[in-house]
Scaffold this motif. Structure first.
Motif, mmCIF file in Angstrom:
data_model
loop_
_atom_site.group_PDB
_atom_site.id
_atom_site.type_symbol
_atom_site.label_atom_id
_atom_site.label_comp_id
_atom_site.label_asym_id
_atom_site.label_seq_id
_atom_site.Cartn_x
_atom_site.Cartn_y
_atom_site.Cartn_z
ATOM 1 N N SER A 141 26.701 8.892 34.649
ATOM 2 C CA SER A 141 25.531 8.005 34.659
ATOM 3 C C SER A 141 24.766 8.115 33.347
ATOM 4 N N ALA A 142 24.610 9.338 32.852
ATOM 5 C CA ALA A 142 23.920 9.540 31.574
ATOM 6 C C ALA A 142 24.717 8.896 30.434
ATOM 7 N N THR A 143 26.026 8.995 30.479
ATOM 8 C CA THR A 143 26.870 8.376 29.453
ATOM 9 C C THR A 143 26.713 6.858 29.476
ATOM 10 N N ALA A 144 26.701 6.272 30.672
ATOM 11 C CA ALA A 144 26.517 4.827 30.792
ATOM 12 C C ALA A 144 25.136 4.417 30.283
ATOM 13 N N LEU A 145 24.116 5.214 30.587
ATOM 14 C CA LEU A 145 22.771 4.920 30.098
ATOM 15 C C LEU A 145 22.706 4.985 28.572
ATOM 16 N N ILE A 146 23.365 5.981 27.995
ATOM 17 C CA ILE A 146 23.400 6.086 26.529
ATOM 18 C C ILE A 146 24.126 4.880 25.916
ATOM 19 N N TYR A 152 21.468 -1.830 23.241
ATOM 20 C CA TYR A 152 20.139 -2.422 23.102
ATOM 21 C C TYR A 152 19.549 -2.188 21.715
ATOM 22 N N VAL A 153 19.772 -0.988 21.172
ATOM 23 C CA VAL A 153 19.156 -0.623 19.899
ATOM 24 C C VAL A 153 19.963 -1.107 18.695
ATOM 25 N N ARG A 154 21.285 -0.977 18.777
ATOM 26 C CA ARG A 154 22.147 -1.307 17.631
ATOM 27 C C ARG A 154 23.140 -2.399 18.010
ATOM 28 N N ASP A 155 22.847 -3.609 17.630
ATOM 29 C CA ASP A 155 23.738 -4.733 17.935
ATOM 30 C C ASP A 155 25.078 -4.624 17.223
ATOM 31 N N ASP A 156 25.088 -3.984 16.053
ATOM 32 C CA ASP A 156 26.325 -3.892 15.277
ATOM 33 C C ASP A 156 27.346 -2.944 15.908
ATOM 34 N N LEU A 157 26.943 -2.125 16.853
ATOM 35 C CA LEU A 157 27.865 -1.190 17.519
ATOM 36 C C LEU A 157 28.403 -1.721 18.846
ATOM 37 N N THR A 158 28.071 -2.955 19.177
ATOM 38 C CA THR A 158 28.455 -3.531 20.471
ATOM 39 C C THR A 158 29.965 -3.515 20.675
ATOM 40 N N ARG A 159 30.718 -3.945 19.681
ATOM 41 C CA ARG A 159 32.175 -4.019 19.862
ATOM 42 C C ARG A 159 32.794 -2.640 20.084
ATOM 43 N N TYR A 160 32.231 -1.595 19.468
ATOM 44 C CA TYR A 160 32.772 -0.249 19.652
ATOM 45 C C TYR A 160 32.477 0.291 21.055
ATOM 46 N N VAL A 161 31.283 -0.002 21.538
ATOM 47 C CA VAL A 161 30.929 0.430 22.901
ATOM 48 C C VAL A 161 31.787 -0.319 23.923
ATOM 49 N N VAL A 162 32.014 -1.606 23.690
ATOM 50 C CA VAL A 162 32.854 -2.397 24.602
ATOM 51 C C VAL A 162 34.295 -1.887 24.567
ATOM 52 N N MET A 163 34.823 -1.582 23.376
ATOM 53 C CA MET A 163 36.190 -1.055 23.278
ATOM 54 C C MET A 163 36.313 0.303 23.972
#
Length: 185
Positions: A141-146, A152-163
């Protein structure tokens, strides 16, 4: 594992009707706590400590796909396969094997390295939770929240979080099939 004791003058002659509480060490019969008719957990009637937890139907379904045994064996195997593809890539680059094999080596080493990292991350979270005697759901749960905060904070990291999320989901499905297959044999 609950510590069963011999019952003295029990109605269930020959059966273990009482158990020792893991907190107060008193011999007791656990009381079941229900919520809207569904059993949640059993508790010690003397100290109120939780003796056993009962999972719901949805949780039982998903537990089939979760192997809670901490073992880095799968990571070692995946890393070995990734190293094998890396060797194919290197040998094709040096033109020891046909140059057409280079693409296979590149894609294989990248894909298996990514799955190896996903497996290592999963086993590390489970290992930490086991070392602290915690339920790993809180860590996940903490990992998902992070991950949500990063989105939310860094739009440029979206693709890495999704991958990374996609890799973890695919790892979860593959591990579930492996567990189901091992239970069928």
């Amino acid at each position: 594992m609950p510590n069963h004791t011999d019952s003295v003058n029990s109605v269930f002659s020959g059966h273990h009707a009482t158990v020792n509480c893991l907190e107060c060490n008193r011999s007791m019969v656990p009381r079941v706590v229900k919520y809207y008719g569904q059993p949640l957990r059993s508790i010690c009637p003397f100290c109120g400590a939780t003796f056993a937890k009962f999972s719901g139907g949805f949780q039982q379904f998903f537990q089939r796909f979760s192997k809670k045994i901490v073992s880095f064996d799968a990571f070692k195997r995946i890393a070995l396969v990734a190293a094998g593809f890396g060797l194919i890539w290197l040998l094709a680059k040096m033109e020891i094997i046909p140059r057409e094999m280079e693409a296979l080596g590149i894609f294989g080493s990248i894909i298996f390295s990514a799955f190896g990292l996903a497996e290592l991350f999963y086993q590390t979270i489970e290992f930490i939770a086991k070392q602290f005697s915690h339920n790993s759901r809180y860590y996940w749960s903490a990992t998902a929240l992070i991950a949500i905060l990063i989105l939310y904070v860094r739009d440029d990291l979206t693709r890495y979080v999704v991958m990374a999320s996609f890799l973890m989901i695919v790892r979860w499905i593959l591990a579930g099939f492996a567990v189901a297959r091992s239970h069928s044999h």
